[in-house]
Design an enzyme around this catalytic site. Structure first.
Site, PDB file in Angstrom:
ATOM      1  CE  LYS A   1      -4.001  -1.367   2.787  1.00 45.12           C
ATOM      2  NZ  LYS A   1      -4.761  -0.947   3.979  1.00 45.12           N
TER       3      LYS A   1
ATOM      4  N   GLY B   1      -9.073   3.948  -2.422  1.00 41.15           N
ATOM      5  CA  GLY B   1      -8.854   2.626  -3.006  1.00 41.15           C
ATOM      6  C   GLY B   1      -7.725   2.596  -4.032  1.00 41.15           C
TER       7      GLY B   1
ATOM      8  CD  GLU C   1      -2.421  -2.871   6.196  1.00 39.67           C
ATOM      9  OE1 GLU C   1      -3.382  -3.253   5.502  1.00 39.67           O
ATOM     10  OE2 GLU C   1      -2.472  -1.872   6.916  1.00 39.67           O
ATOM     11  CE  LYS C   2      -2.433 -13.779   6.807  1.00 38.83           C
ATOM     12  NZ  LYS C   2      -1.767 -14.246   5.567  1.00 38.83           N
TER      13      LYS C   2
ATOM     14  CD  GLU D   1     -12.795   3.624   6.082  1.00 39.80           C
ATOM     15  OE1 GLU D   1     -13.692   4.232   5.486  1.00 39.80           O
ATOM     16  OE2 GLU D   1     -11.811   3.127   5.499  1.00 39.80           O
TER      17      GLU D   1
ATOM     18  CD  GLU E   1      -8.881   5.187   4.836  1.00 45.11           C
ATOM     19  OE1 GLU E   1      -8.016   6.055   4.612  1.00 45.11           O
ATOM     20  OE2 GLU E   1      -9.753   4.891   4.020  1.00 45.11           O
TER      21      GLU E   1
ATOM     22  NE  ARG F   1     -13.758  11.800   3.867  1.00 46.89           N
ATOM     23  CZ  ARG F   1     -14.417  10.655   3.734  1.00 46.89           C
ATOM     24  NH1 ARG F   1     -15.661  10.554   4.161  1.00 46.89           N
ATOM     25  NH2 ARG F   1     -13.864   9.596   3.205  1.00 46.89           N
TER      26      ARG F   1
ATOM     27  NE  ARG G   1     -22.540   5.500  -0.063  1.00 48.82           N
ATOM     28  CZ  ARG G   1     -21.285   5.900   0.064  1.00 48.82           C
ATOM     29  NH1 ARG G   1     -20.630   6.339  -1.010  1.00 48.82           N
ATOM     30  NH2 ARG G   1     -20.670   5.866   1.225  1.00 48.82           N
TER      31      ARG G   1
HETATM   32  P1  ADP Z   1      -8.159   3.896   0.979  1.00 48.23           P
HETATM   33  O1  ADP Z   1      -7.577   5.002   1.771  1.00 48.23           O
HETATM   34  O2  ADP Z   1      -7.682   3.913  -0.443  1.00 48.23           O
HETATM   35  O3  ADP Z   1      -9.642   3.770   1.124  1.00 48.23           O
HETATM   36  P2  ADP Z   1      -7.869   1.624   2.803  1.00 48.23           P
HETATM   37  O4  ADP Z   1      -6.639   1.315   3.550  1.00 48.23           O
HETATM   38  O5  ADP Z   1      -9.012   2.187   3.571  1.00 48.23           O
HETATM   39  O6  ADP Z   1      -7.488   2.560   1.555  1.00 48.23           O
HETATM   40  O7  ADP Z   1      -8.340   0.322   2.056  1.00 48.23           O
HETATM   41  C1  ADP Z   1      -9.398   0.348   1.128  1.00 48.23           C
HETATM   42  C2  ADP Z   1      -9.994  -1.042   0.938  1.00 48.23           C
HETATM   43  O8  ADP Z   1      -9.003  -1.966   0.511  1.00 48.23           O
HETATM   44  C3  ADP Z   1     -10.542  -1.640   2.233  1.00 48.23           C
HETATM   45  O9  ADP Z   1     -11.862  -1.205   2.489  1.00 48.23           O
HETATM   46  C4  ADP Z   1     -10.475  -3.115   1.905  1.00 48.23           C
HETATM   47  O10 ADP Z   1     -11.548  -3.472   1.079  1.00 48.23           O
HETATM   48  C5  ADP Z   1      -9.203  -3.238   1.114  1.00 48.23           C
HETATM   49  N1  ADP Z   1      -8.069  -3.533   2.011  1.00 48.23           N
HETATM   50  C6  ADP Z   1      -7.199  -2.644   2.541  1.00 48.23           C
HETATM   51  N2  ADP Z   1      -6.290  -3.252   3.324  1.00 48.23           N
HETATM   52  C7  ADP Z   1      -6.569  -4.575   3.282  1.00 48.23           C
HETATM   53  C8  ADP Z   1      -6.000  -5.740   3.880  1.00 48.23           C
HETATM   54  N3  ADP Z   1      -4.926  -5.680   4.673  1.00 48.23           N
HETATM   55  N4  ADP Z   1      -6.570  -6.938   3.604  1.00 48.23           N
HETATM   56  C9  ADP Z   1      -7.651  -7.020   2.801  1.00 48.23           C
HETATM   57  N5  ADP Z   1      -8.231  -5.976   2.211  1.00 48.23           N
HETATM   58  C10 ADP Z   1      -7.711  -4.755   2.444  1.00 48.23           C
END
Ligand code: ADP
Length: 451
Positions: free
Chosen positions: A158, A165, A200-201, A275, A288, A292, A338
């Site tokens: 990430k 996303g 991350e896993k 979240e 995260e 807001r 929505r």
């Molecule tokens: P963003 O800031 O782009 O929204 P997030 O870290 O909130 O990024 O991750 C967005 C989405 O990606 C999560 O809602 C989930 O669906 C998927 N995701 C993120 N991290 C993981 C993880 N470690 N394992 C599985 N899915 C993940």
């Protein structure tokens, strides 16, 4: 209390904030682009001022133009809504430096939470559970290999500055790691101007569960329970509900306490959302914080009875929360659908002119929207045009209520995803609460197969 607030947004959230201002006896100023002269927020506010051409970069993201509008209209505070500049710490700082109140958290809190590596560090110190993986940034492929082996494949690479996303890559084996790692770095550098990445896993069947928090400037922070937001497509939420049908009382207590600890770690002021991803065994991890108000805030308002926009404004004006954690109770169940102006199964935006609009009503149905019959949806912005929210004593009754509300909704002239909601609400797995973040996409693929 403020006398005048500038709403730095458009669409239904701008209308939502203007309505809250009116109820509080505060004058509202709308800003609008040349494409939004006939928009509802432009018409509903006490004053409206054009801030530039249709593209967001020249209007709703144009900081000098927005600041000029605030000064010209003598606004005492700015509410950023969501999207656009809502999570831009530089904007918050400029607003405050101009002697205008920022309706949101401190720029410091926004900066920490806007950077995933910094956010995870702060959460670790606060004892909030994190997805297993690298402790901070990973800078070399060799280091990436060690971290990924330890966490176990699949892993997710990430971008620290990623959002919406974007900037994430799932890796299933060591053979694919090196190329995914450098691609993620390169793309993050190009898209966000910061090539910091971490690992991350990858959790395979998680649910997305988030905790609403509210803090004031006197050190009080409460949670307003959780929302279930697993029903997503392309990281876009489609249907949200509160409470989550998956949680038991004990897990709810633990995840909400983690949410409060997360907010406390950055001295959070205002409305925010933490979240989490939750495994089938109910273990959960921070991913995260959104600093807001969120699209799905009405479901929380309905089950807690607390007006989140009102409280964003009141705490920004320095008022202390006038309730304590133990005063906030969960009451019944709420669901939000929505409604997007898009092809329901191909997800292509369908802007155009609404020839007829009839909103559902009746007992315990709320519609947050900025459309009307004759309105032309501009092609420049988000495709979400309405939120239908329903409340009932039980989840089962709430689903029935939402089914009849979706049936009553009539939008002619543009294509919407109404039919998608009709089918989703009737889906047995949805009705049983048996889904995770992959459910919606899998179900859509199935629908495509069977026509
Ligand atoms: P963003 O800031 O782009 O929204 P997030 O870290 O909130 O990024 O991750 C967005 C989405 O990606 C999560 O809602 C989930 O669906 C998927 N995701 C993120 N991290 C993981 C993880 N470690 N394992 C599985 N899915 C993940």
């Amino acid at each position: 209390m403020f006398h005048k607030i500038l709403v730095a947004n458009r669409g239904e959230i701008a209308v939502r904030i203007i309505r809250a201002c009116r109820e509080l006896g505060i004058r509202s100023v709308a800003i609008y682009s040349e494409a939004d002269r006939d928009a509802m927020h432009t018409r509903l506010a006490d004053e409206a001022i054009c801030i530039g051409p249709a593209p967001s970069s020249q209007s709703y993201l144009n900081i000098p133009s927005i600041m000029a509008a605030a000064e010209l209209t003598d606004a005492e505070a700015i509410h950023p809504g969501f999207g656009f500049l809502a999570e831009n710490a530089d904007f918050a700082e400029i607003v405050m430096a101009s002697g205008i109140n920022w309706i949101g958290p401190s720029p410091q809190a926004m900066r920490i939470m806007g950077d995933k590596v910094k956010a995870k560090q702060a959460m670790k110190e606060a004892g909030v559970p994190l997805v297993p993986g690298s402790n901070g940034a990973v800078s070399s492929i060799d280091e990436a290999k060690i971290v990924a082996r330890e966490a176990g494949y699949p892993v997710i690479v990430k971008a620290s500055a990623g959002g919406g996303g974007r900037g994430m890559k799932v890796v299933h084996s060591e053979a694919a790691l090196a190329s995914a790692f450098s691609m993620c770095q390169r793309e993050a550098g190009a898209a966000f101007g910061d090539d910091t990445v971490f690992i991350e896993k990858f959790l395979e069947l998680p649910r997305h569960i988030e905790v609403q928090v509210l803090g004031d400037k006197h050190g009080n922070i409460v949670h307003l329970f959780e929302r279930e937001c697993s029903l997503q497509r392309n990281n876009q939420k489609i249907l949200e509900e509160a409470p989550s049908p998956f949680l038991d009382g004990e897990t709810r207590e633990r995840i909400c306490a983690a949410g409060v600890a997360a907010a406390r770690a950055v001295d959070y002021v205002g409305a925010g959302t933490i979240e989490f991803l939750m495994n089938p065994d109910k273990s959960f991890y921070f991913i995260e914080m959104n600093t807001r108000i969120q699209v799905e805030h009405p479901v929380t308002e309905w089950v807690t009875g607390i007006d989140l926009i009102e409280w964003q404004i009141r705490v920004a004006a320095g008022e202390p929360l006038d309730f304590k954690q133990e005063d906030i109770a969960l009451n019944g169940h709420a669901i939000e659908c929505r409604i997007n102006a898009e092809d329901p199964f191909r997800f292509i935006p369908c802007p155009g002119t609404i020839e007829l609009y009839h909103a559902p009503g009746g007992r315990s149905v709320r519609v947050d929207s900025a459309i009307y019959t004759g309105y032309t949806i501009p092609p420049h912005y988000d495709s979400m045009i309405a939120k239908i929210i329903g409340h009932a004593r039980t989840r089962e009754k709430c689903i029935r209520r939402m089914q009849r509300a979706i049936d009553e909704l009539a939008i002619l002239g543009v294509t919407t995803n109404q039919e998608l909601h009709r089918r989703l609400l009737a889906n047995p797995a949805f009705q049983q609460g048996d889904f995770n973040i992959h459910f919606l996409e899998g179900w859509l693929r199935q629908l495509e197969h069977h026509g």
